[in-house]
Scaffold this motif. Sequence first.
Motif, PDB file in Angstrom:
ATOM      1  N   THR A  24     -67.748  33.266 -18.637  1.00 26.32           N
ATOM      2  CA  THR A  24     -68.288  31.983 -18.188  1.00 26.32           C
ATOM      3  C   THR A  24     -69.200  31.355 -19.229  1.00 26.32           C
ATOM      4  O   THR A  24     -69.430  30.146 -19.211  1.00 26.32           O
ATOM      5  CB  THR A  24     -69.065  32.144 -16.861  1.00 26.32           C
ATOM      6  OG1 THR A  24     -70.152  33.054 -17.038  1.00 26.32           O
ATOM      7  CG2 THR A  24     -68.162  32.626 -15.746  1.00 26.32           C
ATOM      8  N   GLN A  25     -69.722  32.170 -20.139  1.00 23.76           N
ATOM      9  CA  GLN A  25     -70.566  31.647 -21.206  1.00 23.76           C
ATOM     10  C   GLN A  25     -69.746  31.256 -22.439  1.00 23.76           C
ATOM     11  O   GLN A  25     -70.290  30.759 -23.419  1.00 23.76           O
ATOM     12  CB  GLN A  25     -71.615  32.693 -21.588  1.00 23.76           C
ATOM     13  CG  GLN A  25     -72.563  33.033 -20.444  1.00 23.76           C
ATOM     14  CD  GLN A  25     -73.402  34.264 -20.723  1.00 23.76           C
ATOM     15  OE1 GLN A  25     -73.643  34.610 -21.875  1.00 23.76           O
ATOM     16  NE2 GLN A  25     -73.851  34.926 -19.669  1.00 23.76           N
ATOM     17  N   ASN A  26     -68.443  31.488 -22.368  1.00 27.98           N
ATOM     18  CA  ASN A  26     -67.570  31.201 -23.512  1.00 27.98           C
ATOM     19  C   ASN A  26     -66.272  30.528 -23.063  1.00 27.98           C
ATOM     20  O   ASN A  26     -65.197  30.790 -23.605  1.00 27.98           O
ATOM     21  CB  ASN A  26     -67.239  32.504 -24.258  1.00 27.98           C
ATOM     22  CG  ASN A  26     -68.468  33.150 -24.871  1.00 27.98           C
ATOM     23  OD1 ASN A  26     -68.860  32.828 -25.993  1.00 27.98           O
ATOM     24  ND2 ASN A  26     -69.066  34.074 -24.140  1.00 27.98           N
ATOM     25  N   LEU A  27     -66.383  29.633 -22.089  1.00 24.98           N
ATOM     26  CA  LEU A  27     -65.180  29.034 -21.525  1.00 24.98           C
ATOM     27  C   LEU A  27     -64.413  28.181 -22.525  1.00 24.98           C
ATOM     28  O   LEU A  27     -63.211  27.954 -22.359  1.00 24.98           O
ATOM     29  CB  LEU A  27     -65.552  28.179 -20.302  1.00 24.98           C
ATOM     30  CG  LEU A  27     -65.986  28.964 -19.048  1.00 24.98           C
ATOM     31  CD1 LEU A  27     -66.395  28.006 -17.944  1.00 24.98           C
ATOM     32  CD2 LEU A  27     -64.876  29.891 -18.566  1.00 24.98           C
ATOM     33  N   ASP A  28     -65.094  27.721 -23.576  1.00 28.28           N
ATOM     34  CA  ASP A  28     -64.412  26.907 -24.574  1.00 28.28           C
ATOM     35  C   ASP A  28     -63.357  27.701 -25.346  1.00 28.28           C
ATOM     36  O   ASP A  28     -62.496  27.119 -26.016  1.00 28.28           O
ATOM     37  CB  ASP A  28     -65.430  26.321 -25.559  1.00 28.28           C
ATOM     38  CG  ASP A  28     -66.212  27.390 -26.289  1.00 28.28           C
ATOM     39  OD1 ASP A  28     -66.643  28.369 -25.648  1.00 28.28           O
ATOM     40  OD2 ASP A  28     -66.409  27.256 -27.511  1.00 28.28           O
ATOM     41  N   LYS A  29     -63.395  29.012 -25.236  1.00 29.06           N
ATOM     42  CA  LYS A  29     -62.436  29.861 -25.955  1.00 29.06           C
ATOM     43  C   LYS A  29     -61.182  30.142 -25.126  1.00 29.06           C
ATOM     44  O   LYS A  29     -60.276  30.826 -25.588  1.00 29.06           O
ATOM     45  CB  LYS A  29     -63.101  31.175 -26.353  1.00 29.06           C
ATOM     46  CG  LYS A  29     -64.252  31.011 -27.333  1.00 29.06           C
ATOM     47  CD  LYS A  29     -64.894  32.350 -27.672  1.00 29.06           C
ATOM     48  CE  LYS A  29     -65.942  32.198 -28.779  1.00 29.06           C
ATOM     49  NZ  LYS A  29     -67.043  31.315 -28.403  1.00 29.06           N
ATOM     50  N   GLY A  31     -58.016  28.770 -22.349  1.00 30.88           N
ATOM     51  CA  GLY A  31     -57.255  27.658 -21.807  1.00 30.88           C
ATOM     52  C   GLY A  31     -57.258  27.694 -20.291  1.00 30.88           C
ATOM     53  O   GLY A  31     -57.681  28.683 -19.679  1.00 30.88           O
TER      54      GLY A  31
END
Length: 341
Positions: A24-29, A31
């Motif tokens: 949840t702290q790295n959702l940009d990684k 799709g």
Amino acid sequence: MQPVPIRTTVVGSYPFPGWLEFATQNLDKFGPADIEEMVEDAVVAAIHDQTTAGLDVITDGEQTRLDFNLSFYGYLKGIEPNHAETRKFGPAAHDQRGKHSIVAELTAPAGLGAVKEFQRLQKLAPSGPTLKASVPGPYTLSGRMLPNAHYKDRYEITEALLPIVRKELEDLVAAGCTEITVDEPSMSCYAYKEDTRRFVNIFNRTVAPVVGKCRLSTHLCFGNFKGRPVGFRKIHPMLPDFLDLSVDEVHVEMANREFDEVELLAEFAQKMDVAVGIVDVKNYYIETVQDVVERIRKCLKYVPADKLAVAPDCGLSQTARWAARQKLVNLVAGAREVRKG
């Protein structure tokens, strides 16, 4: 009256697996397909822990909700984060939770997401346990929004949110949900200083369309952000007005308060079923089966077995998973022992 004596249930939330916290702290990684797979895996884990413990009622563990009510804000139009209003340093407490400014009319054109959560739970859960959905009530949902010229105080914000929550409840019932908890911890937290008749009126108008169409409950506690209460931890200010809530069951926090005012459960039991918090979600003491047995028997002095359910005090999201798992196992084992007589 509930179908099972001393029914074992939960409020709603369950701890995130550690990997989900990281993700949840790295959702940009990730799709969209990755995120959906991740959520399903987390719900499977929550279902596994609850069904392995043997609960009569389970939820999806609220694994898609990054925060009990702030996650719903992502579905609302007309608000934006207001970071200036939030304390950022020092011991974690309720005043570090996010606040939002209202910048337009409050709407939720796609609903609040609870229906999709329930449908996922239906798909993934085994047959046997009852499936429950939890939705925050409008007063609690209003708590992190800042009044403006259009919505002059918290009550006006609540009134704007009320039809949104009511529609979500109607949609859950239409989707086949037979058990719903409307969480209103802000009402119990502030019963000592606010108009409790007004609270009851707000609640009953919210749930009116689904009364009699599902098993309806409400959860009353005193706050649990990072294991910290926020309200005046007494039941008596809620009475007698909260006895008029339109619910089949009321859930009351007891274990964390050392069963203070346990005798007041009798008043609730005259009007509705009572789910009692038997294990403390803010304490890492793991209640033994014998602890649970003794606590249930204490409650049975005031609530008949066919009206009594037992549960954790609050949602388990703020408790480590290893502790939550064992607390649930012992909760169920204790209830089964008492059922045997």
